[in-house]
Scaffold this active site. Structure first.
Site: not given
Length: 421
Positions: A230-231, A234-236, A254, A285, A301, A354
């Site tokens: 679940c990008a 894309g920070g991670k 995503d 998908d 995430d 989170c």
């Protein structure tokens, strides 16, 4: 900054636009600023900080004012929580408003009900009381009423932390090494870092320290095949690419084209060549199914309530509900099961949210482990020690603003056991 009638007018107008809370507050403010392009940097900062401050303290302020209007909420916030004295406000308010503000300044916060002191809605208080004492709820609530610090992650492909701290210091930007993440920097204040050369050249990214720790928990090796399930923007994914020294392969999946488009300029700045963004329709998908059994590391995430980010997104407590939590739990269960299918035997999956609600966290993981006997749970504290990160919150990673100065994060690390020959 000296407060003027114009400041009050523009903050009142912005608050009036935000308060229906039909859309995220930050997106409404972005639209407001686009509609008012003549506002200066300081004006925008005042509006944004004031609106978010009011959202953080809304329960108390609404009880304190006689009639809740955008202007009355704004004045009450400035007088009570920004410490403006009546001498500063007297030329800006009517005689009736001045009298009301004097009374608001004297209202005892400690005499308010717990939900008002903690700034939590009734539905959330009911959930918290299932696993927390009142004193813990109050501590959590108070920690989430503080503004979040600005954390950076150093892109170790292009720089190291000492170099970045030296450049920031030379440019008058105060920062310090984060206590847990080996690549994190916490800034003092909120400088416009997105205009700084370090940001423009990809040497730093804005990323909360808690989010950075998820990359170390996953612990990808250089030539691994990795999926960020679940990008988002894309920070991670970018962090994982740097940990892998731009070797191996990372698929950033995503279902939002807009979020993945936001990754493109970040990817270009990063210097990475091993990151492949892919748009998917959902967890089932065909692009996902093609990776079944081929992946060494999977990060999930998961979509969640976001309640751990209330310092940044205080509007979430009104935009979430018991019904939305139930819908999220169904999504979390489905996504975790689908993502787990991608792993090779011996592979590792990190499930993260989170949120601080057990029903989005431990209960999702327990349900998964009960229905997937080939998976075992790894100890997060031990995994972090292997990465030379001395942080022990037990078998699960559980971060909170009050204890760790990060957003509220949860993570569990799972491994697909190799079948015996």
């Amino acid at each position: 900054m000296r407060l003027t009638p114009a400041h009050l007018d523009m903050a009142t107008t912005a608050l009036r636009a935000v308060l229906p809370l039909e859309h995220p507050a930050d997106s409404i403010l972005r639209h407001f600023f686009r509609e008012n392009p003549t506002l200066g940097v300081n004006d925008r900062a005042f509006v944004a900080e004031t609106v978010f401050g009011i959202l953080r303290h809304r329960f108390f302020i609404e009880r304190a004012v006689s009639i809740a209007t955008p202007r009355s909420l704004l004045l009450a916030y400035l007088a009570r929580f920004q410490g403006l004295n009546m001498r500063e406000l007297i030329s800006l308010v009517s005689e009736t408003e001045a009298k009301s503000l004097t009374e608001i300044k004297s209202v005892s916060l400690e005499a308010q009900p717990l939900d008002v002191q903690a700034e939590f809605p009734v539905w959330l208080m009911e959930k918290l009381r299932n696993f927390m004492r009142d004193s813990e709820i109050l501590d959590l609530g108070r920690s989430l009423q503080q503004a979040a610090p600005l954390d950076l992650r150093v892109n170790t492909l292009l720089a190291n932390r000492d170099e970045v701290l030296a450049v920031l210091g030379k440019d008058g930007i105060e920062g310090s090494a984060t206590p847990y993440s080996p690549t994190g920097i916490r800034l003092a204040g909120k400088p416009a870092i997105n205009r700084h050369e370090l940001f423009v050249t990809g040497k730093v990214e804005i990323q909360d320290e808690g989010s950075q720790l998820l990359g170390y928990l996953l612990g990808p090796k250089r030539r691994d095949m990795v999926v960020d399930f679940c990008a988002g923007a894309g920070g991670k994914s970018l962090m994982l690419g740097a940990l892998m020294r731009s070797q191996g392969r990372i698929y950033a999946l995503d279902n939002s084209e807009k979020r993945l488009n936001n990754l493109k300029p970040r990817l270009k700045r990063s210097g990475l060549s091993n990151l492949y963004p892919q748009l998917i329709t959902n967890e089932n998908d065909i692009k996902v199914k093609r990776l079944t059994g081929k992946i060494d590391r999977v990060l999930v995430d998961a979509p969640c309530s976001g309640l751990g980010t209330l310092r940044r997104n205080p509007d979430l407590k009104w935009r979430q509900s018991p019904q939305s939590i139930e819908e999220l739990k169904r999504k979390q269960t489905a996504i975790l099961a689908s993502a787990a299918n991608l792993l090779k035997p011996g592979g590792r999956l990190v499930y993260a949210t989170c949120s601080f609600l057990p029903e989005e966290n431990q209960e999702i993981v327990d349900h998964f482990l009960n229905s997937h006997p080939r998976f075992i749970q790894l100890n997060c504290a031990e995994l972090l020690i292997q990465q030379k990160i001395p942080l022990d919150t037990g078998a699960f990673l559980q971060l909170s603003p009050g204890l760790h100065s990060t957003d509220g994060f949860f993570a569990a690390a799972l491994e697909l056991v190799k079948s015996e020959a």
